[in-house]
Design an enzyme around this catalytic site. Structure first.
Site, PDB file in Angstrom:
ATOM      1  N   SER A 179       1.033  -8.730   8.259  1.00  9.56           N
ATOM      2  CA  SER A 179       1.497  -7.781   7.224  1.00  9.56           C
ATOM      3  C   SER A 179       2.208  -6.490   7.865  1.00  9.56           C
ATOM      4  O   SER A 179       1.743  -6.138   8.826  1.00  9.56           O
ATOM      5  CB  SER A 179       0.227  -7.402   6.176  1.00  9.56           C
ATOM      6  N   LYS A 234       4.192  -7.444   3.494  1.00  7.10           N
ATOM      7  CA  LYS A 234       3.993  -6.003   3.455  1.00  7.10           C
ATOM      8  C   LYS A 234       3.241  -5.531   2.405  1.00  7.10           C
ATOM      9  O   LYS A 234       3.340  -5.845   1.365  1.00  7.10           O
ATOM     10  CB  LYS A 234       5.552  -5.226   3.519  1.00  7.10           C
ATOM     11  N   ILE A 281       3.542   4.187   9.697  1.00 11.16           N
ATOM     12  CA  ILE A 281       4.583   3.962   8.470  1.00 11.16           C
ATOM     13  C   ILE A 281       4.330   4.345   6.991  1.00 11.16           C
ATOM     14  O   ILE A 281       5.100   5.291   6.305  1.00 11.16           O
ATOM     15  CB  ILE A 281       5.035   2.445   8.222  1.00 11.16           C
ATOM     16  N   CYS A 297      -5.656   0.093   6.688  1.00  7.60           N
ATOM     17  CA  CYS A 297      -4.685   0.857   7.085  1.00  7.60           C
ATOM     18  C   CYS A 297      -4.922   2.225   7.400  1.00  7.60           C
ATOM     19  O   CYS A 297      -5.381   2.964   6.774  1.00  7.60           O
ATOM     20  CB  CYS A 297      -3.468   0.882   6.073  1.00  7.60           C
ATOM     21  N   LYS A 332      -8.592  -8.054   5.417  1.00  2.60           N
ATOM     22  CA  LYS A 332      -8.268  -7.375   6.949  1.00  2.60           C
ATOM     23  C   LYS A 332      -9.037  -6.028   7.198  1.00  2.60           C
ATOM     24  O   LYS A 332      -9.088  -5.235   6.398  1.00  2.60           O
ATOM     25  CB  LYS A 332      -6.781  -7.046   6.702  1.00  2.60           C
ATOM     26  N   ASN A 379      -6.916  -5.121  12.442  1.00  2.00           N
ATOM     27  CA  ASN A 379      -5.723  -4.184  12.085  1.00  2.00           C
ATOM     28  C   ASN A 379      -5.597  -3.291  13.333  1.00  2.00           C
ATOM     29  O   ASN A 379      -6.228  -3.516  14.212  1.00  2.00           O
ATOM     30  CB  ASN A 379      -6.197  -3.388  10.633  1.00  2.00           C
ATOM     31  N   THR A 380      -4.636  -2.235  12.852  1.00  2.00           N
ATOM     32  CA  THR A 380      -4.251  -1.659  14.263  1.00  2.00           C
ATOM     33  C   THR A 380      -5.484  -0.611  14.590  1.00  2.00           C
ATOM     34  O   THR A 380      -6.355  -0.246  14.182  1.00  2.00           O
ATOM     35  CB  THR A 380      -3.157  -0.654  13.910  1.00  2.00           C
ATOM     36  N   GLY A 413      -1.997  -8.067  18.714  1.00  2.00           N
ATOM     37  CA  GLY A 413      -1.172  -8.336  20.192  1.00  2.00           C
ATOM     38  C   GLY A 413      -0.808  -9.772  20.628  1.00  2.00           C
ATOM     39  O   GLY A 413      -0.303  -9.796  21.834  1.00  2.00           O
TER      40      GLY A 413
END
Lengths: 307, 293
Positions: free
Chosen positions: A32, A62, A88, A151, A187, A214-215, A266
């Site tokens: 995503s 997205k 973002i 997020c 997620k 996720n990040t 990654g």
């Protein structure tokens, strides 16, 4: 040079597989936020590929929110030596346009789709899932929902929201109740001491798999100003640097809870993807690498086909 | 038309190509500007103003490719112009012969073609690394009466070899001007505004590429004379093809807020100057945090 596939690798990642109530067309997906809404790049050409969508199991679109979002101020990206930090801020067209325009267009183009949803109240996941079921229940190419509970760039929800196992369970349960025949994924954020608490909560609440990770929370400093590069200071760190972190989280989840995992974090090459499959992931998502090369996921899918 | 991110740009004559290229040369065009020449594995036809995402291939690749406007190309070769400003451009400057690169292009909306300027003479105003799209336009489409302006800091900052007699040159400091060449003092937008050839009632079309303050000044110059103006914006980009939303710019919108984010890589990089909300450019939507103590 073609990749020498290991002897234990027997799976064709471009063959259909079952995930919960749904049969998905393959195991190599795009993550995503890294391939927009799956409507970009259809006319792109690379030697030997019909399109960047060739062999993909799903495009995780997205993330969309109940109302459209303008996202965060610029700059939104900071590249580091081995990764990228993004802020973002979930800029998106909103759930209404997603249902009315995006999803029908994805269906028309035959793009295998997993819809990524975010919201600030658990009940909203149920409302959105119900509408997807109404609007797209008959679609052949809409395969599931990924609830984005992690997020790092959204002030009103963000991490606290996705760090609480009880809230994760509530969100998943709300979506599950309205999704009888599509795959449901949650997620998860890696920015927590024990990710298995989140994965356990998600699986017990009805998720067919968790997407991990996720990040990772990150920050870059602009030495000319002495200030963080990103106006909101922190962003989500991704790219090659987070691969070992993602592998560790996936391993924890698989070993401790036995839940199904879609590995993400990654992955840039077929070799990277194989590491997730070696740990038991049922599918993988290509994220940051897809931004560099729109054919990244398609190349990985092709390289991992046995024989 | 579904305008979500990257609907196929209707002007684009050819698909975007993902290809490899071999490094040929870094040629110094001025003290700061380097021309990168590569040998293409496949042709990448493009329109003036379009760009390509460039990266090192294989294990040396950067996390993000870098966007560069295309200076010139044949079926076999492509050239870009860059200044070393960070990790990516430093990597390009360190390339060795034959080293492999990846190219994704062409991308973005170009400058209007010669048929779209209504027969009006074109004024091209460039600053620094903003030269390539305008240089390419003038080289391919320029007619008598079209005029280029290029601005730099001083004589050392000017890529003299690239600028023929169709280009008027201005510098902040009038030093290091080569024999037989001329450069006038002043910022390029001011210089263009004063230039004799641009006085009078002849309607013109302005194309510009360079730093934001320069573009803003050019837009004001064009607006004051009632000339159409198209600017190419240089933004940092993550993907270059509309996937990441990392390169948004504020544009006029009829909706409630009066502006919206346009994705520079697919809705631009060339915009009509009156589309841009210059007052919102670079302005954070939230207050910047400060360090305490």
């Amino acid at each position: 040079m073609a990749l020498q596939l290991p002897a234990w690798w027997k799976i064709d990642p471009t063959a259909p597989f079952e995930l919960g109530p749904r049969r998905l067309p393959g195991r190599i997906w795009t993550a995503s936020g890294c391939f927009a809404y799956g409507l970009t790049g259809h006319d792109f050409a690379a030697p030997g590929f019909a399109s960047p969508y060739e062999g993909l199991g799903a495009v995780v679109t997205k993330t969309v929110t109940p109302a459209p979002r303008a996202g965060n101020p610029m700059p939104r990206l900071a590249e580091t030596a081995c990764g990228a930090i993004n802020s973002i801020g979930l800029e998106n067209v909103g759930f209404d346009r997603f249902c009315d325009e995006v999803l029908p267009e994805l269906e028309r183009r035959g793009v295998p789709t997993v819809a990524s949803l975010a919201a600030t109240r658990p009940a909203e996941f149920g409302t959105m899932a119900a509408r997807l079921h109404r609007v797209a229940g008959g679609f052949a190419h809409w395969h599931g929902v990924e609830v984005n509970l992690s997020c790092p760039n959204v002030a009103e929800g963000g991490h606290d929201f996705g760090r609480d196992p009880a809230t994760v369970a509530e969100c998943v349960a709300a979506a599950r109740a309205e999704l009888p025949d599509r795959a449901l994924l949650a997620k998860l954020t890696p920015n927590i001491t024990d990710i298995t608490e989140l994965s356990g909560a998600a699986i017990n609440a009805g998720a067919d798999a968790v997407s991990a990770i996720n990040t990772v929370l990150g920050l870059e400093v602009d030495l000319t100003t002495g200030q963080p590069v990103l106006p909101r200071r922190f962003g989500g760190y991704s790219g090659p640097a987070v691969l070992p972190i993602a592998l560790a989280k996936v391993d924890e989840i698989v070993q401790k809870t036995g839940g199904k995992v879609v590995g993400v974090g990654g992955i840039a090459t077929a070799t990277d993807a194989l590491k997730f499959f070696a740990l038991g992931a049922v599918a993988v998502q290509v994220g940051t690498a897809q931004m560099r090369d729109p054919f990244a996921a398609a190349r990985i899918a092709r390289e991992l086909r046995p024989g | 038309m579904l305008r979500l991110e990257a609907a196929v740009p209707e002007f684009s004559p050819v698909p975007t190509v993902s290809t490899t290229a071999a490094f040929l040369a870094n040629v110094r065009e001025s003290a700061g500007l380097i021309r990168l020449d590569v040998s293409l594995a496949r042709p990448v036809p493009f329109a003036a103003g379009q760009f390509a995402m460039v990266n090192l291939a294989g294990e040396h690749s950067l996390v993000f490719s870098r966007p560069f406007s295309i200076l010139s190309a044949t079926e076999e070769r492509m050239s870009f112009l860059y200044r070393v400003v960070g990790r990516g451009t430093a990597a390009l400057a360190g390339l060795r012969a034959g080293q492999e690169l990846t190219i994704l292009g062409p991308l973005g909306r170009p400058f209007p073609g010669p048929g779209a300027v209504g027969g009006k003479p074109v004024v091209l105003i460039a600053g620094g690394v903003g030269l390539p799209p305008l240089h390419n336009w003038l080289t391919r489409h320029g007619r008598p009466g079209d005029l280029g302006f290029f601005g730099g800091r001083d004589g050392q900052d000017i890529p003299w070899q690239l600028l023929d007699e169709r280009w008027q040159i201005s510098v902040d400091e009038r030093t290091d001007i080569p024999a037989g060449r001329e450069a006038w003092p002043g910022r390029v937008a001011d210089f263009a505004a004063r230039h004799a050839a641009l006085q009078g009632a002849q309607p013109r079309v302005v194309f510009s590429c360079g730093p934001i303050p320069m573009l803003k000044a050019v837009a004001e110059l064009a607006a004051a004379r009632g000339w159409a103006c198209h600017v190419s914006l240089e933004e940092h980009m993550g993907c270059g093809y509309g996937a990441c939303k990392g390169c948004v710019v504020p544009v006029v919108d009829d909706g409630g807020a009066g502006w919206r984010n346009a994705t520079c890589c697919v809705e631009g990089p060339v915009f009509s100057a009156d589309e841009i909300r210059w007052d919102r450019y670079g302005k954070p939507a939230v207050p910047l945090p400060t360090i305490e103590g």
